[in-house]
Design a protein around this motif. Structure first.
Motif, PDB file in Angstrom:
ATOM      1  N   PRO A  12       0.816  -1.216   0.000  1.00 42.85           N
ATOM      2  CA  PRO A  12       0.000   0.000   0.000  1.00 42.85           C
ATOM      3  C   PRO A  12       0.850   1.267   0.000  1.00 42.85           C
ATOM      4  O   PRO A  12       1.936   1.302   0.563  1.00 42.85           O
ATOM      5  CB  PRO A  12      -0.811  -0.085   1.292  1.00 42.85           C
ATOM      6  N   ILE A  13       0.342   2.290  -0.620  1.00 44.23           N
ATOM      7  CA  ILE A  13       0.980   3.605  -0.654  1.00 44.23           C
ATOM      8  C   ILE A  13       0.057   4.573   0.087  1.00 44.23           C
ATOM      9  O   ILE A  13      -1.141   4.618  -0.177  1.00 44.23           O
ATOM     10  CB  ILE A  13       1.165   4.102  -2.110  1.00 44.23           C
ATOM     11  N   LEU A  14       0.601   5.336   1.031  1.00 42.28           N
ATOM     12  CA  LEU A  14      -0.174   6.354   1.733  1.00 42.28           C
ATOM     13  C   LEU A  14      -0.270   7.578   0.826  1.00 42.28           C
ATOM     14  O   LEU A  14       0.741   8.072   0.332  1.00 42.28           O
ATOM     15  CB  LEU A  14       0.508   6.739   3.044  1.00 42.28           C
ATOM     16  N   THR A  15      -1.483   8.040   0.590  1.00 37.93           N
ATOM     17  CA  THR A  15      -1.721   9.213  -0.247  1.00 37.93           C
ATOM     18  C   THR A  15      -2.397  10.280   0.590  1.00 37.93           C
ATOM     19  O   THR A  15      -3.408  10.020   1.221  1.00 37.93           O
ATOM     20  CB  THR A  15      -2.614   8.857  -1.442  1.00 37.93           C
ATOM     21  N   ILE A  16      -1.824  11.475   0.600  1.00 38.94           N
ATOM     22  CA  ILE A  16      -2.419  12.609   1.310  1.00 38.94           C
ATOM     23  C   ILE A  16      -2.740  13.675   0.268  1.00 38.94           C
ATOM     24  O   ILE A  16      -1.868  14.073  -0.498  1.00 38.94           O
ATOM     25  CB  ILE A  16      -1.470  13.177   2.377  1.00 38.94           C
ATOM     26  N   VAL A  17      -3.993  14.090   0.250  1.00 39.26           N
ATOM     27  CA  VAL A  17      -4.422  15.130  -0.680  1.00 39.26           C
ATOM     28  C   VAL A  17      -4.847  16.340   0.142  1.00 39.26           C
ATOM     29  O   VAL A  17      -5.648  16.220   1.065  1.00 39.26           O
ATOM     30  CB  VAL A  17      -5.606  14.649  -1.548  1.00 39.26           C
ATOM     31  N   SER A  18      -4.285  17.497  -0.182  1.00 35.03           N
ATOM     32  CA  SER A  18      -4.694  18.729   0.497  1.00 35.03           C
ATOM     33  C   SER A  18      -5.265  19.686  -0.551  1.00 35.03           C
ATOM     34  O   SER A  18      -4.717  19.826  -1.640  1.00 35.03           O
ATOM     35  CB  SER A  18      -3.524  19.361   1.242  1.00 35.03           C
ATOM     36  N   GLU A  40       0.540  14.086  -2.082  1.00 38.94           N
ATOM     37  CA  GLU A  40       1.796  13.525  -1.588  1.00 38.94           C
ATOM     38  C   GLU A  40       1.653  12.009  -1.516  1.00 38.94           C
ATOM     39  O   GLU A  40       0.639  11.507  -1.046  1.00 38.94           O
ATOM     40  CB  GLU A  40       2.120  14.072  -0.204  1.00 38.94           C
ATOM     41  N   LEU A  41       2.661  11.290  -1.981  1.00 44.31           N
ATOM     42  CA  LEU A  41       2.655   9.833  -1.955  1.00 44.31           C
ATOM     43  C   LEU A  41       3.806   9.354  -1.084  1.00 44.31           C
ATOM     44  O   LEU A  41       4.931   9.825  -1.222  1.00 44.31           O
ATOM     45  CB  LEU A  41       2.814   9.277  -3.372  1.00 44.31           C
ATOM     46  N   TYR A  42       3.515   8.421  -0.185  1.00 47.44           N
ATOM     47  CA  TYR A  42       4.532   7.882   0.718  1.00 47.44           C
ATOM     48  C   TYR A  42       4.514   6.357   0.654  1.00 47.44           C
ATOM     49  O   TYR A  42       3.469   5.738   0.772  1.00 47.44           O
ATOM     50  CB  TYR A  42       4.265   8.314   2.167  1.00 47.44           C
ATOM     51  N   GLY A  43       5.688   5.769   0.501  1.00 51.21           N
ATOM     52  CA  GLY A  43       5.830   4.323   0.569  1.00 51.21           C
ATOM     53  C   GLY A  43       6.117   3.902   1.996  1.00 51.21           C
ATOM     54  O   GLY A  43       6.621   4.696   2.789  1.00 51.21           O
ATOM     55  N   PRO A  44       5.803   2.660   2.351  1.00 50.52           N
ATOM     56  CA  PRO A  44       6.051   2.204   3.714  1.00 50.52           C
ATOM     57  C   PRO A  44       7.536   2.069   4.004  1.00 50.52           C
ATOM     58  O   PRO A  44       8.326   1.709   3.139  1.00 50.52           O
ATOM     59  CB  PRO A  44       5.350   0.845   3.765  1.00 50.52           C
ATOM     60  N   LEU A  45       7.911   2.391   5.229  1.00 53.02           N
ATOM     61  CA  LEU A  45       9.287   2.191   5.684  1.00 53.02           C
ATOM     62  C   LEU A  45       9.389   0.819   6.325  1.00 53.02           C
ATOM     63  O   LEU A  45       8.462   0.363   6.998  1.00 53.02           O
ATOM     64  CB  LEU A  45       9.663   3.259   6.721  1.00 53.02           C
ATOM     65  N   PRO A  46      10.499   0.127   6.166  1.00 59.11           N
ATOM     66  CA  PRO A  46      10.632  -1.178   6.801  1.00 59.11           C
ATOM     67  C   PRO A  46      10.866  -1.028   8.300  1.00 59.11           C
ATOM     68  O   PRO A  46      11.421  -0.036   8.754  1.00 59.11           O
ATOM     69  CB  PRO A  46      11.872  -1.771   6.123  1.00 59.11           C
ATOM     70  N   GLY A  47      10.417  -2.014   9.033  1.00 51.58           N
ATOM     71  CA  GLY A  47      10.678  -2.039  10.466  1.00 51.58           C
ATOM     72  C   GLY A  47       9.703  -1.215  11.271  1.00 51.58           C
ATOM     73  O   GLY A  47       8.626  -0.865  10.817  1.00 51.58           O
TER      74      GLY A  47
END
Length: 78
Positions: A12-18, A40-47
């Motif tokens: 999954p990719i976190l998407t934030i729309v403002s 803005e698109l954010y990929g998950p960080l491991p751990g």
């Protein structure tokens, strides 16, 4: 490819729309105009660690995530 720095199996990719609206509607309009949209698109960080639960559903897998059950941790402490 929209996100070239992320592997295909990232999940999954976190998407934030403002959305920014004008202060007041244009004459003759019932709603303010949109002056800008940011995505803005954010990929998950491991751990990471989740203590006492997670915001994401269990179906969302995070590589290397440590989940700590708060109740079990408190019982072990006693």
């Amino acid at each position: 490819m929209p996100l070239p720095d992320l592997p295909e199996d990232v999940g999954p990719i976190l998407t934030i729309v403002s959305v920014k609206f004008a202060d007041a509607p244009e004459p003759g309009k019932s709603a303010p105009a949109i002056t800008s949209i940011g995505i803005e698109l954010y990929g998950p960080l491991p751990g990471g660690v989740a203590v006492g639960g997670r915001f994401a559903p269990d179906a969302v897998k995070v590589r290397g995530l440590r989940e700590i059950d708060m109740g079990a941790a408190m019982r072990a402490r006693q």
